[in-house]
Write a protein that holds these residues in place. Structure first.
Motif, short mmCIF file in Angstrom:
data_model
loop_
_atom_site.label_atom_id
_atom_site.label_comp_id
_atom_site.label_asym_id
_atom_site.label_seq_id
_atom_site.Cartn_x
_atom_site.Cartn_y
_atom_site.Cartn_z
N SER A 1 22.35 -45.79 39.82
CA SER A 1 21.14 -45.47 39.05
C SER A 1 21.13 -46.11 37.67
O SER A 1 20.08 -46.22 37.04
CB SER A 1 20.96 -43.95 38.93
OG SER A 1 22.01 -43.37 38.20
N PRO B 1 20.35 -54.39 40.52
CA PRO B 1 19.33 -53.35 40.38
C PRO B 1 18.32 -53.36 41.53
O PRO B 1 17.85 -52.30 41.94
CB PRO B 1 18.64 -53.66 39.05
CG PRO B 1 19.33 -54.81 38.45
CD PRO B 1 20.37 -55.31 39.39
N TYR C 1 18.22 -49.76 43.36
CA TYR C 1 17.02 -48.93 43.28
C TYR C 1 16.26 -48.90 44.60
O TYR C 1 15.67 -47.87 44.95
CB TYR C 1 16.13 -49.39 42.12
CG TYR C 1 16.82 -49.18 40.79
CD1 TYR C 1 17.34 -47.94 40.44
CD2 TYR C 1 17.00 -50.23 39.91
CE1 TYR C 1 18.01 -47.75 39.24
CE2 TYR C 1 17.66 -50.05 38.70
CZ TYR C 1 18.17 -48.81 38.37
OH TYR C 1 18.84 -48.63 37.19
N VAL D 1 12.10 -44.76 33.93
CA VAL D 1 12.10 -44.05 35.20
C VAL D 1 10.89 -43.13 35.19
O VAL D 1 10.70 -42.36 34.25
CB VAL D 1 13.39 -43.20 35.39
CG1 VAL D 1 13.33 -42.40 36.67
CG2 VAL D 1 14.61 -44.09 35.34
N ASN E 1 18.26 -46.41 46.65
CA ASN E 1 17.98 -45.05 46.19
C ASN E 1 16.61 -44.57 46.66
O ASN E 1 16.45 -43.40 47.02
CB ASN E 1 18.06 -44.96 44.66
CG ASN E 1 19.49 -44.90 44.15
OD1 ASN E 1 20.43 -44.75 44.91
ND2 ASN E 1 19.65 -45.02 42.85
#
Length: 156
Positions: free
Chosen positions: A122, A48, A52, A136, A55
């Protein structure tokens, strides 16, 4: 990121050609989600963080500010929260529900300027040991929206 095509040239087909589009039946969705959440990543803690952060950097590229730093908050004994903050365009309801929440959906397949393209990263928080939910938060046009992603009893 644009995927590389692996077409085979010089092949001749004889006889009757039949085709069937591959699909995942409704009973198989839970099983596939479990595979993607529990077995895809070998380093379930780093996944993660990497996904993230990548992203967030892709969001900066999309917004035309690729050199602006992202913010990463690491957990500690006083605040066990991991957070990544970007300063991109934010996600509207369509992007949250149709892209972020759907395995295989991506907005990055038509460019080599962004890293993501598989439509899996995601959801990588669910790979983290014992993660049942994560939040989120999207800031878009002066509006803050919070979404809670929760893994149900059927890996939904």
């Amino acid at each position: 990121m644009i995927a590389v095509s692996t077409a085979i040239s010089g092949t001749t087909v004889t006889g009757t050609l039949q085709s069937k589009r591959l699909a995942i039946d409704a009973q198989g969705v839970s099983h596939i989600a479990t595979i993607l959440q529990d077995t895809l990543y070998t380093d379930k803690i780093l996944a993660p963080i990497r996904e993230y952060s990548t992203n967030a950097m892709d969001a900066h590229v999309e917004a035309g500010k690729p050199n602006e730093p992202i913010l990463v908050k690491l957990p500690n004994r006083f605040n066990p929260v991991f957070a990544v903050r970007d300063f991109g365009f934010g996600m509207d309801d369509h992007r949250i529900w149709q892209v972020f929440c759907n395995y295989g959906s991506s907005t990055k397949r038509e460019t080599n300027e962004q890293v993501g393209m598989l439509g899996i990263g995601s959801k990588s928080a669910f790979a983290y040991p014992n993660c049942k939910s994560f939040t989120v938060i999207s800031f878009q046009k002066g509006v803050k929206k919070s979404f809670v992603c929760h893994k149900g009893g059927c890996s939904e």
